[in-house]
Design a protein around this motif. Sequence first.
Motif, short mmCIF file in Angstrom:
data_model
loop_
_atom_site.label_atom_id
_atom_site.label_comp_id
_atom_site.label_asym_id
_atom_site.label_seq_id
_atom_site.Cartn_x
_atom_site.Cartn_y
_atom_site.Cartn_z
N ARG A 21 0.98 -1.20 -0.01
CA ARG A 21 0.00 0.04 0.03
C ARG A 21 0.86 1.26 0.11
N ALA A 22 1.88 1.25 0.67
CA ALA A 22 2.94 2.29 0.74
C ALA A 22 3.54 2.62 -0.69
N ARG A 23 3.87 1.36 -1.27
CA ARG A 23 4.46 1.77 -2.62
C ARG A 23 3.51 2.10 -3.56
N ALA A 24 2.28 1.84 -3.53
CA ALA A 24 1.25 2.28 -4.44
C ALA A 24 0.95 3.59 -4.19
N LEU A 25 0.91 4.21 -3.11
CA LEU A 25 0.54 5.63 -2.80
C LEU A 25 1.85 6.45 -3.31
N ALA A 26 3.15 5.71 -3.08
CA ALA A 26 4.20 6.52 -3.57
C ALA A 26 4.34 6.68 -4.89
N THR A 27 3.97 5.56 -5.45
CA THR A 27 4.14 5.49 -7.01
C THR A 27 3.19 6.48 -7.66
N ARG A 28 2.05 6.57 -7.12
CA ARG A 28 0.88 7.49 -7.55
C ARG A 28 1.15 8.91 -7.41
N PHE A 29 1.63 9.41 -6.30
CA PHE A 29 1.77 10.61 -6.05
C PHE A 29 3.44 11.08 -6.06
N ALA A 30 4.25 10.37 -6.65
CA ALA A 30 5.75 10.64 -6.73
C ALA A 30 5.80 12.13 -7.38
N PRO A 31 6.40 12.82 -6.70
CA PRO A 31 6.35 14.41 -7.59
C PRO A 31 7.32 14.40 -8.76
N THR A 32 7.12 15.48 -9.59
CA THR A 32 8.16 15.95 -10.53
C THR A 32 8.78 17.19 -9.79
N LEU A 33 10.11 17.10 -9.92
CA LEU A 33 10.84 18.22 -9.27
C LEU A 33 11.56 18.93 -10.30
#
Length: 424
Positions: A21-33
């Motif tokens: 679940r943590a990885r799924a959230l992180a992948t979905r919201f991984a920001p562009t910098l």
Amino acid sequence: AGCSAFERESDGRTSRLDDDRARALATRFAPTLYFDAREPWFPTDPQSYTSERDGETIVAGFDALDGYHERYREGSPPEPTVFYQAVEYEESPLAVVQFWFYSVFDQFTTNFHWHDWEVMHVFVDTETDEPQLYVASSHSRTVPNNEFLDPDSETVPRILSELGSHSSTLSVNDVPDRFQRVAVENLLADITNTAIEGLEDLADIPLAYGLPRDEGSTLPYLVPEYEGEPIYDHERLPSVTRESLIPDELTVRSFDALTAPPSELPTRETGLVFRHRERAADADVEYDLVPSGELEHITAFTGPQLSFEFSVPDFLEDAVAGHITTTGTPWEQPRYENPAADISVPSHRTALADRYDAIGEAAPINTVVSRVTEAVTADDAPDGEGLTTIESDLEAVVLLESDPEAVPTFVGVAVAQDVPAGDH
């Protein structure tokens, strides 16, 4: 400043989400910098610079800074990495995924230090699957963070990183690499921070650090010194040169140069763009997404206190020592387990408190606000002996002496939050 009767309510307990679940959230919201064209230090993996000291794993400042520049190739920063962790508030549908960014050095005005950690929090409702709040870390815990309430669930979060200091502001509107403080025409504001009610002079200025050099303001940088010489001349930093730091055109090298405000400093230009390597979009650099738990064996990020290049009284350097030494480890900070501790806008905390019992109500009084203007000769004064004040296009740094805490201004405003009750 402050009132003990108005301390904010405590928040609920959190527990870590399982790995999937943590990885799924992180992948979905991984920001562009988005980084400044003159940025020298990009997010990387500190594990490459660890060493052992008294049976503990540490990251030493000399090792990290020199090792980074030894590996750096133009346009190809070493080991581009963003770390994440995700928690959920117990007995609540509110979860938070955090993105942590590590840089080997911080060079700003009054603050320059070995190592730098910045964070972005994404608050998500797990029942509706909708993001609730973005919080991007600013210069210190006393300067208002850059926050956005109820972002579009289809928009990938973007972060604009300040040159050298890596203070993070948000970008949610249709111009991805520029910061917009207030809404204009069809362009959203990049923050939903509010102004302080009752202060007419600040009625239209949302209290958030933002990105001064993106708003037309200029900001001079300093070159840090150690043991009587600029750090790039130190024998323990053979891979670090003058070109490794913020360029000359943005720096002030003597106290005499500050007798008049610098007037020719360049404003911000967009340089490298980082995206998570699993995102289907073009990028200058693709970064890895790694659980922050892999770093928790590191007990300290170390390095000696640095100095100003020109003469500054020792008592003043000691007063702002927290700004010219090292950073702590994220996993020892309250916001690591309780991300709501980083919500700096009372109206945002109140909004989440209304939706979720796990979030405590905001404290309404805890802020000191000051306006900085420039004194100039008044043309209509008799014999030119009068002064008036005008808005300055040069940002300053203000010292709240009682803490002491140094805070940079934005659009000429200095804000210190969470100031304890009493005289300051």
